[in-house]
Design an enzyme around this catalytic site. Structure first.
Site, PDB file in Angstrom:
ATOM      1  CB  CYS B  50      20.962  25.605   7.188  1.00 42.60           C
ATOM      2  SG  CYS B  50      20.242  24.279   6.367  1.00 42.60           S
ATOM      3  N   GLY B 191      -6.172  25.366   4.265  1.00 47.79           N
ATOM      4  CA  GLY B 191      -5.352  25.520   5.506  1.00 47.79           C
ATOM      5  C   GLY B 191      -4.049  25.261   4.807  1.00 47.79           C
TER       6      GLY B 191
END
Lengths: 270, 424
Positions: B50, B191
């Site tokens: 990538c 979170g």
């Protein structure tokens, strides 16, 4: 015999330097070097101790020269045991200087073998001194580990995570080894004091005479008893335990040198 | 002929272009075949990740060769040549070798020293091997690249310290506790970043996982995910007595854990160490708690500082790594040069073999009635003589660096080895 001693001293000196370099630069080559040089030093040291033993006929701890040398021999011995058991690569860097200084102080005292006064010639000599020195050596290792703990604690607490932080072991294992060493040293010291009292009874006719050496040994014993007590009772571990174990070893050193040099003691080697 | 690298990476091309140029697994064979159809090209490996698309080539080093490859890429991926040209870099010869070594050693990566790239390089090579698109040069190059990467990894600290917040937290936990498998871990709040950090910690193995969240249902589902136990938010303080590592991110506007709470907890714990990681902003744990003995509290900024200094450390290690790579490039260069001698060595050997065959033929027609065994012994002796004669010049050709050309021409003239055979 002198050559053996000087060689040992040299090897310990090289190990100390390697330890300091390792501390600063952190290369595995110096760590390996330290083990190799201190092993050779230890071997020579052992031969030296044996020589003196066969020459005088009793365990060589009857002068300051011999006692300091034997003390550092016990420390190296214990260092190898701890290193073998826990593989704390950096420990050598913290205890080799201690060992070298002890050996250096041994070198400044007169080296001749003097005949031992007849009252002291007893099997207690070997038992009492081996117990005392092994105990003291365990306390020395606990002190080295304690210093490592305080350093690592400082790094983690103040969030300064440099290269030394990465190379030092975890706080938990340092605390554990420190505790383990004191639980080894304490009973040895206790036995040393007991055998000392028995020996005193047979040599001088009294178990305890408030001789400075005896008093300071008692202080040492009380400090380590305190270390163990507060840990078990109040959960004083980690930093406080580390500080106490360093303090304890300072008292050990005072007992060893201070009392012999500054105060008039039955234990003096005169 | 030389090694050529043509490619682009995260520094020279944006993600859009990298996407366009990427070779999917299914199209790689097509690409390989396309390149090998160019008459200039002998060997090829395609590396497509990538962050980079690179072609490792061995072929004609004429100045127009790269343009032909670029033209092919532009056709193959339907990208305008102009746009491609701006982003593609080309390295030839030793520069190309150095580039491949640096890529494999993760010195050219977005996150310096990240470990995946070596595996990707090896995969690309294995794929090329299965397509038989490599030969002597690229095989040697890839084997060498793998060993250089290994050397860099062991001799420098380039991959040593954590460079993400969640790994930094795990690293710290391992310096407080000896064995995480004996510690109890609590995730307080849910979170996203806390969850990620928790996942890293759980992956390195903890004894028990406790999750506590303000909305209990969410806490329960998270606990299921982590194979842990959910605790009601009101009860979490009580749970702290048995908890060694806490990651906290509740989104509450105020402190959920105060100094006084923690003092009580530590007394109950008999001072067993606690590691608190407060990822929430605003902070949920009173920073004064860090002043307690045996309590270690890190917030997001603390962890970020750790990461920054580790990255800095890696950059310094990268300089050491480049020195290693320079050394290895020189070794590779030496090997390439020793290849110059190969045609001469082959010619010499061929000549010797020819002489042997001719002489043996003559001998066998002269000697009548010699049995087969004796003939074999004679042939053995002849072969031995020839090998012993050829051996010293062969070794000298392979090993001399400075006057190799001189020796090659001398040998060629002395033995009349005109027909130089190509390396194959």
């Amino acid at each position: 015999m002198t050559l053996l001693f000087e060689l040992t001293l040299t090897f310990y000196f090289i190990s100390t330097i390697l330890g300091i370099v390792e501390l600063i630069k952190g290369s595995s080559a110096t760590a390996r070097g330290l083990i190799i040089f201190s092993s050779i030093g230890f071997l020579l040291h052992t031969i030296h101790v044996l020589f003196r033993f066969f020459e005088s006929g009793y365990i060589p701890v009857t002068s300051m020269h011999e006692a300091a040398s034997f003390f550092s021999w016990s420390m190296v011995f214990l260092f190898f045991i701890v290193e073998y058991r826990y593989k704390i690569g950096l420990l050598g860097a913290f205890v080799m200087p201690l060992i070298f200084i002890m050996m250096l102080s041994s070198s400044i005292y007169p080296r001749e073998i003097k005949p031992l006064s007849p009252v002291l010639q007893s099997y207690w000599l070997g038992i009492h001194t081996i117990l005392a020195f092994t105990g003291d050596a365990a306390f020395a290792m606990a002190c080295g580990i304690g210093i490592m703990y305080l350093l690592q604690e400082y790094f983690v607490k103040k969030k300064k995570l440099g290269s030394l932080f990465h190379r030092l072991p975890s706080l938990q294992i340092l605390d554990e080894i420190n505790y383990r060493l004191i639980t080894i040293g304490f009973p040895l010291l206790t036995l040393a004091i007991i055998t000392g009292a028995l020996w005193a009874e047979s040599a001088w006719g009294s178990y305890w005479q408030w001789d400075p050496k005896e008093v300071w040994s008692l202080i040492t014993w009380l400090i380590y008893a305190l270390v163990l007590h507060v840990r078990l009772r109040a959960g004083w571990r980690g930093k406080r335990a580390a500080i106490l174990s360093i303090l304890g070893f300072i008292v050990v050193i005072i007992t060893f040198f201070g009392v012999n040099l500054l105060l008039n003691s039955l234990h003096g080697f005169v | 002929m030389s090694i050529i690298v043509i490619g682009l990476n995260h520094k020279t091309a944006d993600i859009e272009l990298r996407e366009k140029l990427a070779f999917s697994d299914t199209r790689i064979p097509e690409g390989v075949q396309g390149i090998l159809n160019l008459p200039e090209m002998r060997e090829i490996i395609i590396l497509s990740t990538c962050n980079r698309v690179e072609l490792y080539l061995y072929g004609d080093s004429a100045p127009e060769t790269p343009d032909k490859v670029k033209l092919f890429l532009s056709d193959f991926h339907s990208v305008e040549l102009d746009r491609l040209d701006r982003s593609l870099y080309t390295h030839t010869g030793l520069d190309a070798v150095r580039h491949v070594f640096r890529v494999a050693s993760s010195l050219d990566s977005m996150v310096l020293g990240e470990p995946q790239i070596l595996g990707q390089v090896k995969d690309a090579y294995n794929r090329a091997l299965s397509m038989k698109s490599t030969g002597l040069m690229l095989n040697k190059l890839m084997k060498k690249a793998a060993s250089v990467a290994k050397r860099v990894r062991t001799e420098t600290k380039i991959a040593e310290n954590a460079v993400s917040i969640s790994y930094a937290a795990v690293e710290l936990a391992k310096k407080i506790f000896q064995d995480l498998r004996e510690e109890v871990f609590m995730l307080l709040g849910a979170g996203e970043m806390a969850e990620l950090a928790a996942r890293h910690l759980v992956n390195s193995g903890v004894k028990e996982i406790v999750v506590s969240n303000r909305t209990h249902e969410r806490g329960c589902s998270l606990a299921d995910e982590f194979c842990g136990r959910a605790v009601k938010f009101e009860d979490f303080k009580h749970e702290l007595i048995n908890t060694d590592i806490i990651i906290c991110s509740t989104g509450a506007p105020e402190y959920v854990l105060r100094l006084k709470d923690m003092e009580g907890v530590m007394k109950e714990r008999r001072n067993k160490p606690v590691f608190l990681i407060d990822i929430s902003v605003p902070r949920n744990i009173d920073p004064k708690i860090n002043n307690l003995d045996n309590v270690y509290l890190y917030d997001v900024d603390d962890l970020q500082n750790v990461v920054d200094s580790n990255l800095h450390e890696r950059q310094r290690e990268a300089e050491k790594a480049d020195e290693i790579i320079d050394e290895e490039v020189a070794v590779f260069d030496k090997w390439c040069q020793s290849l110059d001698a190969v045609p001469t060595i082959i010619a010499l050997r061929k000549m010797a073999d020819k002489i042997k065959k001719e002489e043996m033929k003559k001998l066998s027609s002269k000697l009548n009635g010699v049995n087969e065994g004796d003939m074999k012994s004679i042939e053995c002796a002849v072969t031995g003589i020839i090998n012993k004669l050829i051996h010293p010049p062969t070794v000298a050709l392979k090993e001399s660096d400075e006057d190799r050309d001189l020796m090659i021409s001398a040998l060629t003239r002395l033995y009349g080895l005109n027909g130089k055979e190509p390396v194959d």
